[in-house]
Every structure is written in structure tokens, then in C-alpha cells.
Design an enzyme around this catalytic site. Structure first.
Site, mmCIF file in Angstrom:
data_model
loop_
_atom_site.group_PDB
_atom_site.id
_atom_site.type_symbol
_atom_site.label_atom_id
_atom_site.label_comp_id
_atom_site.label_asym_id
_atom_site.label_seq_id
_atom_site.Cartn_x
_atom_site.Cartn_y
_atom_site.Cartn_z
ATOM 1 N N GLY A 96 -4.363 12.072 8.577
ATOM 2 C CA GLY A 96 -3.339 12.718 7.775
ATOM 3 C C GLY A 96 -2.159 11.810 7.567
ATOM 4 O O GLY A 96 -1.865 10.935 8.401
ATOM 5 N N LYS B 12 -12.856 1.906 15.849
ATOM 6 C CA LYS B 12 -11.779 2.296 16.765
ATOM 7 C C LYS B 12 -12.182 2.035 18.217
ATOM 8 O O LYS B 12 -11.373 1.566 19.025
ATOM 9 C CB LYS B 12 -11.439 3.765 16.554
ATOM 10 C CG LYS B 12 -10.905 4.070 15.159
ATOM 11 C CD LYS B 12 -10.836 5.562 14.891
ATOM 12 C CE LYS B 12 -10.360 5.858 13.486
ATOM 13 N NZ LYS B 12 -10.381 7.299 13.154
ATOM 14 N N GLY C 225 -5.106 7.971 14.992
ATOM 15 C CA GLY C 225 -4.009 8.559 14.243
ATOM 16 C C GLY C 225 -2.686 8.531 14.977
ATOM 17 O O GLY C 225 -2.164 7.482 15.323
ATOM 18 N N VAL D 187 -5.945 3.376 15.412
ATOM 19 C CA VAL D 187 -6.830 4.088 16.343
ATOM 20 C C VAL D 187 -6.252 5.455 16.665
ATOM 21 O O VAL D 187 -5.109 5.572 17.106
ATOM 22 C CB VAL D 187 -7.013 3.287 17.656
ATOM 23 C CG1 VAL D 187 -7.880 4.063 18.643
ATOM 24 C CG2 VAL D 187 -7.622 1.925 17.375
ATOM 25 N N VAL E 196 -0.561 7.438 3.238
ATOM 26 C CA VAL E 196 0.172 6.983 4.417
ATOM 27 C C VAL E 196 1.413 6.201 4.018
ATOM 28 O O VAL E 196 2.515 6.419 4.549
ATOM 29 C CB VAL E 196 -0.732 6.136 5.328
ATOM 30 C CG1 VAL E 196 0.068 5.579 6.511
ATOM 31 C CG2 VAL E 196 -1.899 6.965 5.833
ATOM 32 N N GLY F 260 -10.374 17.530 1.330
ATOM 33 C CA GLY F 260 -9.817 16.194 1.507
ATOM 34 C C GLY F 260 -10.014 15.622 2.894
ATOM 35 O O GLY F 260 -9.481 14.551 3.212
ATOM 36 N N GLY G 39 0.827 -1.196 0.000
ATOM 37 C CA GLY G 39 0.000 0.000 0.000
ATOM 38 C C GLY G 39 0.862 1.246 0.000
ATOM 39 O O GLY G 39 1.592 1.496 0.952
ATOM 40 N N LYS H 166 -7.856 -0.306 10.697
ATOM 41 C CA LYS H 166 -8.820 -0.464 11.795
ATOM 42 C C LYS H 166 -9.926 -1.442 11.442
ATOM 43 O O LYS H 166 -10.399 -2.191 12.298
ATOM 44 C CB LYS H 166 -9.415 0.881 12.180
ATOM 45 C CG LYS H 166 -10.077 1.619 11.043
ATOM 46 C CD LYS H 166 -10.489 3.010 11.424
ATOM 47 C CE LYS H 166 -10.905 3.818 10.204
ATOM 48 N NZ LYS H 166 -9.765 4.138 9.319
ATOM 49 N N GLY I 146 -0.406 4.540 -0.720
ATOM 50 C CA GLY I 146 -1.237 5.729 -0.789
ATOM 51 C C GLY I 146 -0.609 6.849 0.019
ATOM 52 O O GLY I 146 0.611 6.897 0.216
#
Length: 439
Positions: free
Chosen positions: A305, A208, A137, A135, A16, A190, A12, A108, A14
Site C-alpha cells: 500500500g 524479500k 512494507g 521488505v 508510493v 488492486g 518514480g 526489492k 506512482g
């Protein structure tokens, strides 16, 4: 002490995932000093290999299958940032465990749906399952609950766990803007997805909350046993009335242990304006843990974020880098998976607390008194009751009656509202918002 690098396989790339690669590169020297060994991304996969992500992947082996990354011989830790509670994330994580590799995930949904099974696999293999980023961030709430609070008994936890909802409610109050307008703004910035349902109807918060509940109370994860209300029905009238009464409205996830079982609920909540959690605005998250030894512990910080979530992922990876071969790892959910108690759900309708209720009624003589009488007949003690003009009724054909109650049973509230509806005085459904004595 080994100086061999900890080798990461990443699924992944993306927002993050790209942030993880970038920050590992930027913080390479610092992390090496802190962990005693380098951390390197050696393998990766994503849907689109050709996309420009603004990161250097020239030295990274590219594989087309997440399972292949998880099983690769040159990978020590599999980092899953695919998302979703099913495939391919589930098979890839299981493959990593079967190959004896540690797993770090920000997923999550996966932990909420399969966390107990995955925790059991990790424990059987003697490897780690770390999911701090799943959970709240960048707030280190999972590590705090699992490790730093050893010996504490948690009786209740609650928090603002979704940045999108908190942003919307903050903007509605600060700018006097309606829900739909603020939602469109959040989408343009966003902060909200094109389909925001998962966030605004409380599902994200519920996932969460279920994970934290399991760790706090030593029970199996029960994401499907949560009372759920979102914020889509919150109006400016509610926001204004709450402010006038000395409260702010927040979407809270609340879990507490009672003598009837465990109560989990997600819903809009009125919290005292002077409370700490009422001051948490915009996309910030906050979690409060009520304990026997520490009292109430509040943690807040960025809840979403790329960099905030990546920070949590890197923290989990760093913990693995610091661990040494042969060390006994703690259980992923704080309690060994085989010892987690069955989840016993407390009936939501037995919840006791204060309530804010707003009725839109016909402007007729006796309605105010009739509502007060119905409340009294249900055994409900009123803290305040006021009648106001309805600003959306230019012909003055309706009034708003706003009341708050002292602590009472939810069944009593529902009984009273049903009786008031049967009297035929209402013009629309009653708005009910629970009130919390939040710290």
C-alpha cells in the site's frame, strides 16, 4: 547541529512516490522536530509529467532522466521508486553513489539482484544505502535486524511476505471461495496485478527472503537459490482439510542455518491454528526471527500500500537526516560487503519436518492399506490418516485420502509418493504441503 534542509531527489511518482511527497508535506513540522532539520523534495522525475497525482510539485525541479536527478548538485539523497532489477533504476542508483549521495529505495528486485555490488559502492563512498521499504512494507524488519538486534545470533527466520497471497488464502478460508474467483476479486480491488504471476508463484516473497537471509546470516544475496512453490494449486479441499486438522495454510518464506549450509524456501505451509502467525490475515505481513538472546521475535503490520511503503521510505530518509557529517555509517547488509560469506545452499531434499499429503484415489478395496504400507516402507511415521468422500466425484468413483506425518526427510516423502503413483491407484497428482512448527 545543522538546520540546512535535507534535499531529496525522487525518481518514480506512482502510488508510493506520490504518497512520499504528500506525507513529507503533511508531516513537515513533525519531521523537522524529530530530525533536527527540514526535509524537502527538490527534484523529481517520472514517465508522465502531466499526470494529476494529487500532490503539489510546483516548487520541485522536473528532470526527464533519473540519472540526472541522481547527479543533481542540489540533491543530497536520491530516492529510487522506479522498480525493476535493471535499467534505468540500476544506473541511477550507481550514479548517485558515484556523486557521493545517499540512496533510499523500495526496490526489492534491485536489491535482490545487485544488493551486494550496491552495498560495496555505498561503503566505498561513505554513504548510506537504505531499503527498509523493499521488505515487508511498513514493518521495520531491516532496521531491527541491522541495528536493534546487535549481538543476537539468528538461527531461523520465516514470514508472510506477500499481501496478495495472504489475502487470497484468507478469503478462500473465510468465504469458501475457490482460488480463481478470489484472485479475480483481488485484481479488482488492486491487491493483485493484471498479471499476478510474480506474486502468486512466490517470486516476490523469494526476493524479500533473500535480502533478509543475507542480513541474518552474513552471506551474499542468493535470490536464485531458493526452493519455490506458489499458491496457485491450493484448493478448497486443502483449506478445509487443514482447518479440520487444526491448521491454516499460509505462503511462507523460510530461511534457516544448518550444518549443511543455508536453506531458503518459499511454499504453502500448514501452521498450527493457535500460532501467532496463523492469525495474520488479509494483506498483512509478518516476520518471525528466532534468536539466541531474544527467543522468537514476531513483527507484523501492513505489507503493502502507498502509505505503508511510503512510511518506510520516509523512515529511511529521516535516519539520513539525523546523521551527521563524518559519522561512520554501518554496512548496508549488516556485514561489510567484502566480508559477506559465499552462499552455501543446503539441499532442499534434506529438509526435515512434518507433511500434509492429500491423495485422490480410485474407490477400490485395499487402496487405503496400500498407501499406509508404502509410507511405512519409506520409514515415514504417520501422525494421522483418514479417508473421505470426494465431493467433486458425483459417481463416488474416487476417494480422498488425507494423511499427516511426523518429522521426516523430504527424500523419504518423494520416494513414497513415487511408489504410490507406480501402484496405479491415484486419480491425479498428490498434493504435498509442508508443516511448520511456527510460533
Amino acid at each position: 547541529m545543522t538546520t540546512e534542509p535535507l534535499r531529496i531527489g525522487l525518481a518514480g511518482l506512482g502510488t508510493v512516490g506520490a504518497a512520499v511527497v504528500r506525507l513529507l508535506d503533511q508531516k513537515r513540522a513533525l519531521l523537522t522536530r524529530q530530525c533536527g532539520r527540514p526535509i524537502e523534495v527538490v527534484a523529481a522525475t517520472a514517465r508522465d509529467r502531466t499526470r494529476d497525482r494529487g500532490i503539489d510539485l510546483s516548487g520541485v525541479q522536473w528532470l526527464d532522466d533519473p540519472v540526472a536527478v541522481a547527479q543533481a548538485d542540489n540533491v543530497d539523497v536520491f530516492v529510487e521508486l522506479i522498480g525493476g532489477d535493471g535499467e534505468p533504476a540500476l544506473s541511477a542508483v550507481k550514479a548517485a553513489f558515484s556523486a557521493g549521495k545517499h540512496v533510499v529505495t523500495a526496490n526489492k528486485a534491485l536489491i535482490a539482484a545487485h544488493g551486494v555490488e550496491l552495498a560495496a559502492m555505498a561503503e566505498e563512498q561513505g554513504v548510506l544505502l537504505n531499503f527498509e521499504a523493499a521488505v515487508a512494507g511498513g514493518i521495520p524488519v531491516i532496521k531491527t535486524m541491522r541495528e536493534a538486534m546487535a549481538g543476537n545470533t539468528i538461527s531461523r527466520l520465516y514470514g508472510i511476505l506477500n499481501g496478495t497471497c495472504n489475502y487470497i488464502l484468507t478469503r478462500m478460508e473465510d468465504e469458501e471461495i475457490g482460488f480463481e474467483e478470489v484472485l479475480a476479486e483481488a485484481q479488482s480491488l488492486g491487491y493483485a496485478e493484471a498479471d499476478p504471476t510474480f506474486d502468486i508463484e512466490g517470486n516476490d516473497t523469494a526476493h524479500k527472503l533473500a535480502i533478509m537471509t543475507s542480513i541474518a546470516f552474513g552471506t551474499r544475496i542468493a535470490a536464485d537459490d531458493i526452493y519455490l512453490e506458489g499458491i496457485s494449486n491450493i484448493t478448497l479441499a486443502d483449506i478445509r482439510a487443514a482447518r479440520d486438522l487444526g491448521y491454516r495454510i499460509k505462503l511462507l518464506g523460510v530461511a534457516q542455518k544448518t550444518d549443511r549450509g543455508i536453506e531458503q524456501r518459499v511454499h504453502p505451509t500448514m501452521v498450527p491454528i493457535e500460532s501467532q502467525i496463523a492469525q495474520v490475515d488479509d494483506v498483512t505481513n509478518a516476520v518471525v526471527l528466532e534468536t539466541d538472546l531474544l527467543g522468537a521475535l514476531l513483527m507484523s503490520g501492513p505489507g503493502a500500500g502507498g502509505e505503508a511503503t511510503a512510511s518506510a521510505v520516509i523512515g529511511d530518509v529521516a535516519d539520513i537526516a539525523k546523521s551527521r557529517p563524518g559519522r561512520q555509517h554501518g554496512p548496508a547488509l549488516g556485514t561489510p560487503a567484502k566480508e559477506l560469506a559465499p552462499y552455501e545452499k543446503a539441499r532442499m531434499r534434506s529438509h526435515e519436518g512434518g507433511y500434509f499429503i492429500r491423495f485422490l484415489v480410485r474407490d477400490e478395496v485395499g487402496v487405503f492399506a496400500a498407501i499406509a504400507q508404502r509410507m511405512a516402507s519409506a520409514g515415514i511415521s504417520l501422525q494421522s490418516i483418514v479417508q473421505r468422500d470426494d465431493p467433486d466425484s458425483p459417481d463416488h468413483a474416487s476417494k480422498a485420502i488425507i494423511l499427516t506425518t511426523h518429522a521426516t526427510m523430504e527424500t523419504s516423502i518423494r520416494e513414497a509418493i513415487a511408489a504410490i503413483e507406480s501402484d496405479g491407484h491415484l486419480r491425479g497428482a498428490a498434493q504435498v504441503i509442508r508443516m511448520e512448527p511456527a510460533g
